[in-house]
Scaffold this active site. Sequence first.
Site, PDB file in Angstrom:
ATOM      1  N   SER A   1       0.831  -1.199   0.000  1.00 31.45           N
ATOM      2  CA  SER A   1       0.000   0.000   0.000  1.00 31.45           C
ATOM      3  C   SER A   1       0.866   1.250   0.000  1.00 31.45           C
ATOM      4  O   SER A   1       2.069   1.184   0.170  1.00 31.45           O
ATOM      5  CB  SER A   1      -0.890  -0.004   1.242  1.00 31.45           C
ATOM      6  OG  SER A   1      -0.105   0.355   2.367  1.00 31.45           O
ATOM      7  N   LYS A   2       0.187   2.362  -0.183  1.00 25.95           N
ATOM      8  CA  LYS A   2       0.867   3.656  -0.159  1.00 25.95           C
ATOM      9  C   LYS A   2       1.666   3.822   1.114  1.00 25.95           C
ATOM     10  O   LYS A   2       2.779   4.309   1.111  1.00 25.95           O
ATOM     11  CB  LYS A   2      -0.174   4.778  -0.166  1.00 25.95           C
ATOM     12  CG  LYS A   2      -0.797   5.061  -1.472  1.00 25.95           C
ATOM     13  CD  LYS A   2      -1.701   6.266  -1.312  1.00 25.95           C
ATOM     14  CE  LYS A   2      -2.570   6.409  -2.546  1.00 25.95           C
ATOM     15  NZ  LYS A   2      -3.580   7.442  -2.364  1.00 25.95           N
ATOM     16  N   ARG A   3       1.051   3.439   2.230  1.00 30.99           N
ATOM     17  CA  ARG A   3       1.676   3.717   3.521  1.00 30.99           C
ATOM     18  C   ARG A   3       2.824   2.776   3.861  1.00 30.99           C
ATOM     19  O   ARG A   3       3.603   3.046   4.757  1.00 30.99           O
ATOM     20  CB  ARG A   3       0.617   3.687   4.628  1.00 30.99           C
ATOM     21  CG  ARG A   3      -0.237   4.895   4.511  1.00 30.99           C
ATOM     22  CD  ARG A   3      -1.394   5.012   5.417  1.00 30.99           C
ATOM     23  NE  ARG A   3      -2.284   5.999   4.815  1.00 30.99           N
ATOM     24  CZ  ARG A   3      -2.092   7.294   4.889  1.00 30.99           C
ATOM     25  NH1 ARG A   3      -1.081   7.778   5.571  1.00 30.99           N
ATOM     26  NH2 ARG A   3      -2.908   8.134   4.288  1.00 30.99           N
ATOM     27  N   ASP A   4       2.911   1.660   3.135  1.00 30.33           N
ATOM     28  CA  ASP A   4       4.014   0.734   3.407  1.00 30.33           C
ATOM     29  C   ASP A   4       5.368   1.359   3.139  1.00 30.33           C
ATOM     30  O   ASP A   4       6.373   0.936   3.699  1.00 30.33           O
ATOM     31  CB  ASP A   4       3.850  -0.544   2.576  1.00 30.33           C
ATOM     32  CG  ASP A   4       2.662  -1.365   3.050  1.00 30.33           C
ATOM     33  OD1 ASP A   4       2.314  -1.235   4.249  1.00 30.33           O
ATOM     34  OD2 ASP A   4       2.071  -2.096   2.247  1.00 30.33           O
ATOM     35  N   GLY A   5       5.393   2.348   2.257  1.00 32.50           N
ATOM     36  CA  GLY A   5       6.654   3.037   1.979  1.00 32.50           C
ATOM     37  C   GLY A   5       7.205   3.618   3.261  1.00 32.50           C
ATOM     38  O   GLY A   5       8.378   3.438   3.597  1.00 32.50           O
TER      39      GLY A   5
END
Length: 541
Positions: free
Chosen positions: A265-269
Amino acid sequence: MNKTVRVRFAPSPTGALHIGGVRTALYNYLLAHQHKGQFIVRIEDTDQTRFVAGAEQYIMEALAWLGLQPDESPLAGGSFAPYRQSDRKPLYRQYAEQLVKNGKAYYAFDTEEELKQLRADEEAKGNKGFRYNAYAAYPFRNSVNLSAQETQELLAQNLPYVIRLRVAPHEIIAFDDLIRGHVQYNSNELDDKVLLKSDGMPTYHLANVVDDYLMQISHVIRGEEWLPSTPTHVLLYRGFGWQESMPQFAHLPLILRPDGKGKLSKRDGAKFGIPVFPLDFVLPNVEGDDAFIKGFREWGFEPAAVLNFLALQGWSNNDNREFFTLDELISHFKIENITKAGTRFDFDKAKWFNQQYLMKYDNAVLAAKIRPFLPADLQAQHDDNYLAKVANALKERVYFLADYYNEGKYFFHLPDFEHKDLQAKLAKETNEGKKRDLSNALKTNQDNIKKLVERYPDLKAAFVELIAGIGETADFTETHLHDLVMEFIQKHQLKTKEVLAFLRLALSGQMQGTSVFEMMAIFGKTETLHRLQHFANYLAK
Ligand code: GLU
């Protein structure tokens, strides 16, 4: 394949392009080029509530950075323009009306409040599977339930309405997916999707199918999350009588988080400290403080390495081959070789690819590439020849261009045995009352030196003689320096490992790194002697 291959990447401009989207674009690009067809970028911006300003530009910039240039796009134009769905808005209504006329779609006048109430009532009755289906016995206000006259009256009153697809019950909707094989859905699982909204905007389903048809798309290659939409799309092709032109579908496996737990997901970055976007991106945070996420470009990735890495996240050549240029990918890519199972995002592999790509450059090319990563004063001090030698010494150890300086500072700075930088930092942080304790790091560094000197007291004395010996030689090649030091070690009956550790420390201030003789050869005689003397002075203190 006799039909011209025309494929499209159809992102919605709802934020930065995720790396999974880049892979979708890449696979589309590869198929188009392999068949001398066209790669089209179409912007699907019909959902105004999710529109994010600047997202389209971000997507186009990211594709340009990677070298995935579309043949047709909002920027490049093309014979099927416009390529932005909001610019095509007037076109869609006639298609929705065509379906109403042939009984495949209908007008629905239900307000949102009415639908909410109905759902609540049904749920209260224990009906959990409430869906909008014209055939179901719910009191919907639509042209299926109302008489023709009632419908005409409501239309004449200008009552807002949507147009919905009419899905017949108990029907098997089957299609062949190039990756998943034969796929089938029961129409009872589908709801009657809205095709045209009350403001005249088409929904994704209508616009997507109409545009794929009008743009003569031959293959739809997209993420697995769109598989459940496909039966609706198949019904639309049938409803329009476009079965013959229906594209072939290929649904790509998900890219999973590095730990395999769910979709990347976006937030995994932010969570894993890895890039999940091609370019840098500010991730709006629910709490209000925006998180800045570095993209692949800003991490220092080579576009070719990113493409090579991404190509293999879900596809393989069915052998162990790992390296492919874009042209080689074009000739080897096969949809049949895409895996069905999700693939874990392997960031270490991405770094490895980048390292391998950097290693392929000539040292002279690398020198030019690492120069901009040096502080300005150092750029002026060192010529390309020097940087090329440094690059050669470090390239097996580093992953990114910026690392050549970060990991190789000793090539540019005299070692600071007193650790003035660290001391200054320590003083500053203590003043600011910061919790982080640098004194340990400082102690470890100084202890290392002290230990080495204490362990080899003889070395300290012999060192002066070694410096003199090095000073006398004119041959500063690695092999000669090696022989010279080895002779010295034998003469004094010292231990090779110890002498080399001592020399490395003297030259670089480090306990590990580039080989001692390579370092000396790179520094040249003047700098080598300067550094050795500098260390001797420190020891003499
Ligand atoms: N607009 C959809 C997306 O955002 C496109 C899906 C498709 O390719 O059909 O991914």
